[in-house]
Design a protein around this motif. Structure first.
Motif, mmCIF file in Angstrom:
data_model
loop_
_atom_site.group_PDB
_atom_site.id
_atom_site.type_symbol
_atom_site.label_atom_id
_atom_site.label_comp_id
_atom_site.label_asym_id
_atom_site.label_seq_id
_atom_site.Cartn_x
_atom_site.Cartn_y
_atom_site.Cartn_z
ATOM 1 N N ALA A 140 39.636 34.363 48.462
ATOM 2 C CA ALA A 140 38.479 34.473 47.562
ATOM 3 C C ALA A 140 39.017 35.912 46.291
ATOM 4 O O ALA A 140 38.991 36.163 45.431
ATOM 5 N N LEU A 141 38.788 36.836 47.789
ATOM 6 C CA LEU A 141 38.525 38.452 47.625
ATOM 7 C C LEU A 141 39.651 38.682 47.214
ATOM 8 O O LEU A 141 39.453 40.235 45.743
ATOM 9 N N ALA A 191 40.478 37.651 43.267
ATOM 10 C CA ALA A 191 39.210 38.467 42.142
ATOM 11 C C ALA A 191 39.862 39.493 42.729
ATOM 12 O O ALA A 191 40.157 40.456 41.174
ATOM 13 N N TRP A 228 37.451 32.641 51.950
ATOM 14 C CA TRP A 228 37.148 33.855 51.368
ATOM 15 C C TRP A 228 37.657 35.334 51.002
ATOM 16 O O TRP A 228 37.344 36.234 50.342
ATOM 17 N N THR A 241 47.425 32.227 40.230
ATOM 18 C CA THR A 241 46.983 33.620 40.788
ATOM 19 C C THR A 241 45.431 33.002 41.155
ATOM 20 O O THR A 241 44.864 32.593 42.101
ATOM 21 N N ALA A 242 44.645 32.446 40.380
ATOM 22 C CA ALA A 242 43.223 31.315 40.298
ATOM 23 C C ALA A 242 43.786 30.743 41.121
ATOM 24 O O ALA A 242 42.963 29.770 42.068
ATOM 25 N N MET A 283 42.843 30.899 44.716
ATOM 26 C CA MET A 283 41.723 31.619 45.830
ATOM 27 C C MET A 283 40.982 30.553 46.784
ATOM 28 O O MET A 283 40.291 31.156 47.032
ATOM 29 N N LEU A 314 43.420 39.494 40.107
ATOM 30 C CA LEU A 314 43.223 39.034 38.826
ATOM 31 C C LEU A 314 43.056 40.374 38.120
ATOM 32 O O LEU A 314 42.603 40.574 36.904
ATOM 33 N N ALA A 315 41.813 40.875 38.640
ATOM 34 C CA ALA A 315 41.766 42.524 37.819
ATOM 35 C C ALA A 315 42.544 43.001 37.751
ATOM 36 O O ALA A 315 42.739 43.997 36.105
#
Length: 361
Positions: free
Chosen positions: A327-328, A331, A324, A316-317, A320, A334-335
């Motif tokens: 990236a959001l 994130a 932008w 997943t990273a 990213m 990932l959470a």
């Protein structure tokens, strides 16, 4: 990346077909089957491609049919024939050929996904793309979802989820999913392109050979038990997670542009043929490490959880850096992954502690 066999029952003898007992709770089987179908779609696309290409969610019904039914069919075929993880790997390779070779036609198309620009293209084949998708689909589409399903439904690790009628429907849906890729995605992304007939025949033949090896040859060679060897010890679970995270990122960044953008890491520092070798030099030792770890005396479900968690977080990273938005979305993804892994960890801790003499697979 191989979990132990069911803690309460040994796997079926090699080469024997497994039949579902009438006493098996129907609700549990159906729940396990749907869970695997959802997991493979999540692992393969929704926590990966969808981070950089959010429109992937629009294709969710098609992806659920193609990934969910395809991997469920693979898992059921292996379990019913008494196969193990090597059989899953071979059928994962066959599944990848069906998807990327016959469905998307991305293995040969000079324009699909700009895959021809990512690396080596020769003899009409995008070799760099092919190698990357072998790693992605065998591990993320097949092995990891099956591992997670085994952790969620430990009593059914070596048992079929589907009855004969359900297996037939799943097989039909898997074929429909491959056809859907050709009709809805390939025809849109690269209209008019057709894979050369010789390569189509080669893919069909390779799928048949891989299926024969996975379902007929390997099950007969599979030992009933794979006991821990001597005093070999696996690393602590967090170290297993870090190694899997690092090697996954190394494999992906060697073959694919970060976030599916335009530039490959290291640019021209690596030649196109060397990228194929470098990626294999990452993937093969990783597979060897995982195979050794699983025979260690201290290898547990917590180790497996960290192993698959490192791979999931890393892939997943990887998506990213594209923008932008990526990236959001990454994130947030990932959470959610970490929350899910934490919940799974609680369940693993409650159920850990295999029975003495339990077989390993």
């Amino acid at each position: 990346m191989t979990p132990t066999s069911p803690p309460t029952a040994s796997p079926p003898a090699a080469g024997r077909h497994v039949r579902l007992g009438r006493a098996e709770p129907n609700r549990g089987r159906v729940r396990a089957a749907w869970t695997l179908a959802l997991l493979t779609t999540l692992c393969a696309e929704l926590t990966f491609t969808a981070v950089a290409v959010p429109s992937t969610w629009v294709l969710l019904p098609l992806l659920l049919v193609m990934y969910g039914a395809g991997v469920l069919l693979v898992r059921e075929a292996v379990v019913r024939c008494g196969g193990g993880w090597p059989s899953l790997v071979l059928l994962g390779l066959a599944y990848q050929l069906a998807e990327d070779g016959l469905g998307l036609q991305a293995l040969n198309s000079p324009d699909m996904y700009d895959a021809a620009d990512w690396g080596l293209r020769a003899l009409g084949v995008n070799w760099t793309y092919w190698e990357s998708q072998i790693g992605v689909h065998v591990v993320l589409s097949v092995l990891l979802p099956v591992m997670i399903a085994n952790l969620l439904f430990p009593a059914m690790r070596a048992r079929p989820y589907l009855r004969t009628g359900g297996l037939a429907v799943t097989g039909a849906l898997a074929v429909l999913g491959v056809v859907g890729l050709r009709v809805f995605i390939s025809a849109t992304e690269d209209p008019g392109y057709r894979t050369p007939p010789a390569w189509t025949l080669a893919y069909v033949a390779a799928i048949a050979v891989l299926a024969w090896l996975a379902l007929r040859v390997l099950p007969r060679r599979r030992p009933r038990d794979t006991p821990a060897r001597g005093s070999r010890q696996a690393p602590r679970p967090p170290l297993v997670g870090f190694i899997s995270l690092y090697l996954t990122m190394a494999f992906l960044t060697t073959l694919l542009p970060l976030g599916l953008g335009g530039d490959l890491l290291f640019g021209d520092a690596m030649s196109q043929p060397f990228r194929l070798i470098a990626a294999a030099m990452t993937a093969v030792p990783f597979a060897w490490l995982a195979a050794r770890w699983r025979t260690a005396a201290n290898w547990t479900d917590r180790h497996r959880l960290w192993l698959l968690g490192g791979i999931l977080v890393s892939h997943t990273a990887f998506m990213m850096p594209g923008s932008w938005t990526s990236a959001l979305l990454g994130a947030l993804t990932l959470a959610l992954e970490l929350l899910a892994l934490r919940a799974l960890s609680r369940q693993v801790r409650r159920g850990e502690g295999p029975a003495p003499g339990a077989a390993r697979a």
